[in-house]
Each structure stands twice: as C-alpha cells, then as structure tokens.
Motif scaffolding. Structure first.
Motif, PDB file in Angstrom:
ATOM      1  N   ALA A   1      -1.437   5.407  -4.562  1.00 18.53           N
ATOM      2  CA  ALA A   1      -2.215   6.642  -4.581  1.00 18.53           C
ATOM      3  C   ALA A   1      -1.285   7.812  -4.833  1.00 18.53           C
ATOM      4  O   ALA A   1      -0.196   7.898  -4.259  1.00 18.53           O
ATOM      5  CB  ALA A   1      -2.943   6.833  -3.251  1.00 18.53           C
TER       6      ALA A   1
ATOM      7  N   VAL B   1      -2.263  -4.069 -10.042  1.00 24.18           N
ATOM      8  CA  VAL B   1      -2.105  -2.731  -9.473  1.00 24.18           C
ATOM      9  C   VAL B   1      -3.432  -1.988  -9.520  1.00 24.18           C
ATOM     10  O   VAL B   1      -4.133  -2.018 -10.533  1.00 24.18           O
ATOM     11  CB  VAL B   1      -1.047  -1.901 -10.247  1.00 24.18           C
ATOM     12  CG1 VAL B   1      -0.953  -0.478  -9.675  1.00 24.18           C
ATOM     13  CG2 VAL B   1       0.304  -2.574 -10.187  1.00 24.18           C
ATOM     14  N   GLU B   2      -3.757  -1.318  -8.430  1.00 23.02           N
ATOM     15  CA  GLU B   2      -4.839  -0.341  -8.410  1.00 23.02           C
ATOM     16  C   GLU B   2      -4.187   1.024  -8.250  1.00 23.02           C
ATOM     17  O   GLU B   2      -3.477   1.270  -7.257  1.00 23.02           O
ATOM     18  CB  GLU B   2      -5.804  -0.610  -7.262  1.00 23.02           C
ATOM     19  CG  GLU B   2      -6.999   0.328  -7.256  1.00 23.02           C
ATOM     20  CD  GLU B   2      -8.060  -0.055  -6.228  1.00 23.02           C
ATOM     21  OE1 GLU B   2      -8.984   0.745  -6.019  1.00 23.02           O
ATOM     22  OE2 GLU B   2      -7.949  -1.155  -5.635  1.00 23.02           O
TER      23      GLU B   2
ATOM     24  N   ALA C   1      -7.641  -6.236   0.182  1.00 21.22           N
ATOM     25  CA  ALA C   1      -6.480  -7.085  -0.117  1.00 21.22           C
ATOM     26  C   ALA C   1      -6.293  -8.194   0.913  1.00 21.22           C
ATOM     27  O   ALA C   1      -5.904  -9.316   0.553  1.00 21.22           O
ATOM     28  CB  ALA C   1      -5.220  -6.220  -0.176  1.00 21.22           C
TER      29      ALA C   1
ATOM     30  N   TYR D   1      -1.500  -1.138  -4.285  1.00 24.66           N
ATOM     31  CA  TYR D   1      -2.391   0.026  -4.411  1.00 24.66           C
ATOM     32  C   TYR D   1      -1.473   1.232  -4.328  1.00 24.66           C
ATOM     33  O   TYR D   1      -0.724   1.393  -3.348  1.00 24.66           O
ATOM     34  CB  TYR D   1      -3.416   0.049  -3.275  1.00 24.66           C
ATOM     35  CG  TYR D   1      -4.281   1.303  -3.256  1.00 24.66           C
ATOM     36  CD1 TYR D   1      -5.508   1.337  -3.912  1.00 24.66           C
ATOM     37  CD2 TYR D   1      -3.866   2.438  -2.581  1.00 24.66           C
ATOM     38  CE1 TYR D   1      -6.301   2.477  -3.893  1.00 24.66           C
ATOM     39  CE2 TYR D   1      -4.653   3.584  -2.558  1.00 24.66           C
ATOM     40  CZ  TYR D   1      -5.868   3.599  -3.204  1.00 24.66           C
ATOM     41  OH  TYR D   1      -6.645   4.736  -3.184  1.00 24.66           O
TER      42      TYR D   1
ATOM     43  N   ALA E   1      -8.827  -0.221   0.651  1.00 19.26           N
ATOM     44  CA  ALA E   1      -7.946  -0.994  -0.227  1.00 19.26           C
ATOM     45  C   ALA E   1      -7.227  -2.086   0.554  1.00 19.26           C
ATOM     46  O   ALA E   1      -7.101  -3.226   0.079  1.00 19.26           O
ATOM     47  CB  ALA E   1      -6.940  -0.070  -0.904  1.00 19.26           C
TER      48      ALA E   1
ATOM     49  N   GLU F   1     -10.291   5.445   1.554  1.00 20.74           N
ATOM     50  CA  GLU F   1      -9.935   4.521   0.485  1.00 20.74           C
ATOM     51  C   GLU F   1      -8.663   3.739   0.807  1.00 20.74           C
ATOM     52  O   GLU F   1      -8.535   2.567   0.432  1.00 20.74           O
ATOM     53  CB  GLU F   1      -9.785   5.267  -0.836  1.00 20.74           C
ATOM     54  CG  GLU F   1      -9.445   4.384  -2.031  1.00 20.74           C
ATOM     55  CD  GLU F   1     -10.436   3.267  -2.286  1.00 20.74           C
ATOM     56  OE1 GLU F   1     -10.034   2.264  -2.893  1.00 20.74           O
ATOM     57  OE2 GLU F   1     -11.617   3.389  -1.882  1.00 20.74           O
TER      58      GLU F   1
ATOM     59  N   LEU G   1       0.870  -1.176   0.000  1.00 21.51           N
ATOM     60  CA  LEU G   1       0.000   0.000   0.000  1.00 21.51           C
ATOM     61  C   LEU G   1       0.906   1.224   0.000  1.00 21.51           C
ATOM     62  O   LEU G   1       1.513   1.559   1.021  1.00 21.51           O
ATOM     63  CB  LEU G   1      -0.894  -0.017   1.233  1.00 21.51           C
ATOM     64  CG  LEU G   1      -1.929   1.094   1.373  1.00 21.51           C
ATOM     65  CD1 LEU G   1      -2.994   0.967   0.295  1.00 21.51           C
ATOM     66  CD2 LEU G   1      -2.578   1.045   2.752  1.00 21.51           C
TER      67      LEU G   1
ATOM     68  N   HIS H   1      -4.710   5.113  -8.023  1.00 23.76           N
ATOM     69  CA  HIS H   1      -5.710   6.157  -7.788  1.00 23.76           C
ATOM     70  C   HIS H   1      -5.011   7.510  -7.763  1.00 23.76           C
ATOM     71  O   HIS H   1      -4.229   7.801  -6.866  1.00 23.76           O
ATOM     72  CB  HIS H   1      -6.441   5.931  -6.459  1.00 23.76           C
ATOM     73  CG  HIS H   1      -7.759   6.643  -6.392  1.00 23.76           C
ATOM     74  ND1 HIS H   1      -8.903   6.079  -5.889  1.00 23.76           N
ATOM     75  CD2 HIS H   1      -8.116   7.891  -6.798  1.00 23.76           C
ATOM     76  CE1 HIS H   1      -9.904   6.929  -5.971  1.00 23.76           C
ATOM     77  NE2 HIS H   1      -9.442   8.045  -6.509  1.00 23.76           N
TER      78      HIS H   1
ATOM     79  N   ASN I   1       1.286   5.137  -0.566  1.00 21.50           N
ATOM     80  CA  ASN I   1       0.569   6.402  -0.632  1.00 21.50           C
ATOM     81  C   ASN I   1       1.547   7.543  -0.916  1.00 21.50           C
ATOM     82  O   ASN I   1       2.367   7.886  -0.070  1.00 21.50           O
ATOM     83  CB  ASN I   1      -0.169   6.663   0.686  1.00 21.50           C
ATOM     84  CG  ASN I   1      -1.049   7.884   0.611  1.00 21.50           C
ATOM     85  OD1 ASN I   1      -1.740   8.115  -0.386  1.00 21.50           O
ATOM     86  ND2 ASN I   1      -1.024   8.704   1.647  1.00 21.50           N
TER      87      ASN I   1
END
Length: 297
Positions: free
Chosen positions: A234, A259-260, A294, A232, A290, A286, A171, A262, A173
């Motif tokens: 961001a 992959v996501e 997962a 993920y 996420a 979010e 994750l 955003h 960010n």
C-alpha cells in the motif's frame, strides 16, 4: 489532498528525527491519544529468548487465521509495542490473525542489522512455537508500517536466502525500501505532512551510520526478488516512499511473485492515524482484509 485529511494538516505534528530521544517522547504522546478497541482480543506480553531477548506483545482474536509477525513504524528510531498497540489491535481484529508485535531495537543506539536480527529471531520463534501459539506454521505472515514494512521485506529476503521459516505473505504498508532516495517522489516531496525527504534521509542515517546499505537493510537494492512470498503493498500519494514502493511491486511481479498494489489517492504518509477520515477507515480496513484473505486461502 483528500479534503478530510487536508483539514487536519495545520494541526498535524511535524516531528523530526534530529533529536531521537525527544522524537520518541513526542511519538509516544501521539500514540497514546489514538483510541484502542481490544474487544474480543486476548493480549499477552512475552519475551522471545535470544541474544538479546526480544519483547513481543501477542494479540489473539477468538477465531484465528494464522499469524503475522508485525513490525511497527517510526523511522527505525521511534516506537515500540506500546506505540503500536492501537494498530496491532486493529490488525488482529480486522484480519483474524494472531498478531505478534515486535519491540525491536532502535537506532541510532542499535544500528542495522540489530532491528532485522530481532525481527528474524521472532519469526523463527513463532515457527518453532506454532503449536504453543495455536497457529498453523504454514500460515505465518510478516508485515509492518513504514520502517516496519522495510524490516518485513528484509525478513522475507533473509528467510528465502537462508531457507528459513516459510512465510505465507508479506504486508507492506508505505514501506521505506531504498536508502538512495533517487525516485521522483523522494526528490520532490520535501514538505509533505509528517514525512518528507529530509526526515527519510535522517532515518536512513540513524539506521545505517557509516555502513554501506545491503539488500537486507534496503530491500530495493536486492537484484533477485524471485521466490519471495506474495505481497500486498500500500502506498500513499503524497509520500516520499511512494515511487520506490511501486517500483518494488513491479519488480516482484516481473520476478513471478503475486502482488496486490493499492495506491491511495489524496493521502500522505501516516495519514491513516486521522481515523475520522473516510479514506483512513478504508485504508485500515483493507490492511486487515488483505491479511485475512492471504491467511485463509
């Protein structure tokens, strides 16, 4: 810029990294002003034995869905488990994951790879103490904000290369992934709130010193991204890290990694701290969602 965020810009701090000690004090003051809700969380400070030992703060929701080794932001220079307290608590509540927040060593006193070594030691400890922690060792993620996102990505690379503990998810960010600062956003965002090109350059100088960057320091330098955990990522529209994060997401996809991605329009690096803004509330929610997805799959 999002109008709700823009209204705060005149008062948003312009903390730089020219004096690391002063920057840490100011960063701690800002973090102390962020409201914290620990309802329903069991919180415990622990020490992970090693060379040196690493302090961690563990957040346990009532119903857990795996765990995340969580790495705070602060340009490799600022922060710790106390400054990350509001955000680690939010991640635990929103995701249902046990959050292990890592008090890794800071630069410039402890340059690369000290912080990465600390983060990896905690990942190894979590995997070896999964029963004690009450988590499924197959449901352990890594994650973090900004510099912490860089460290999380580097931990994933090291774990893959060393055939270390399995990582379910990463994750990331607004991570800083590339010390070269050659992207359009790195070259052009020279006066964005809170974080800009000069501040990014200072963070890398403090972290690396005179060392040449390796992929474990700057994951964007890795030539092979195959076999890494699903991610993920961001990004903030007005963030110097934006383009390198998008490029990393595309490279992960081309390497066969789910992959996501955003991209949050109208936001800037760190603007999630403006909790009254609707977009900040959605960003923070979010991240937790996420991670929940997962670790539940």
């Amino acid at each position: 810029m999002d109008p709700e965020l823009e209204a705060f810009v005149p008062w948003f701090p312009r903390n730089d990294l020219s004096d690391p000690l002063a920057a840490r004090v100011r960063f701690a003051e800002l973090a102390a002003a962020v409201p914290v809700d620990v309802t329903g969380l069991e919180i415990q400070d622990r020490t992970v034995p090693g060379d040196p030992d690493v302090a961690v703060r563990i957040y346990r929701p009532a119903e857990t869905r795996g765990a995340v080794v969580w790495l705070h932001g602060g340009g490799f220079v600022m922060g710790g488990v106390d400054t990350e307290h509001p955000w680690a608590a939010r991640i635990a509540t929103a995701s249902g994951a046990v959050v292990i927040s890592v008090d890794y060593r800071l630069s410039p006193e402890h340059r690369f790879p000290a912080a990465l070594d600390d983060a990896y030691a905690v990942l190894t400890w979590v995997a070896g103490h999964a029963d004690e922690l009450g988590v499924d060792p197959e449901r352990v993620a890594v994650g973090g904000h900004s510099a912490g996102g860089c460290l999380a990505a580097a931990v994933a690379l090291r774990a893959r290369d060393l055939q270390g503990p399995p990582i379910r998810f990463q994750l990331l960010n607004q991570p800083g992934l590339d010390d070269r600062q050659e992207t359009w956003s790195q070259r052009n965002f020279t006066d964005t709130p809170w974080f800009h090109r000069a501040k990014a350059a200072a963070a890398w100088r403090h972290y690396l010193g005179s060392q040449a960057a390796t992929p474990y320091a700057a994951p964007a330098r890795a030539t092979d991204l195959a076999g890494l955990p699903p991610a993920y990522i961001a990004t903030a529209e007005l963030c110097p890290n934006r383009d390198e994060d998008i490029a990393y997401a595309l490279r992960l996809m081309r390497a066969g990694v789910p992959v996501e991605l955003h991209q949050w329009p109208g936001t800037f690096h760190g603007s999630q701290a403006i909790l009254s803004a609707d977009v900040s509330q959605r960003q923070n929610a979010e991240l937790g969602a996420a991670l929940r997805r997962a670790l539940s799959e």
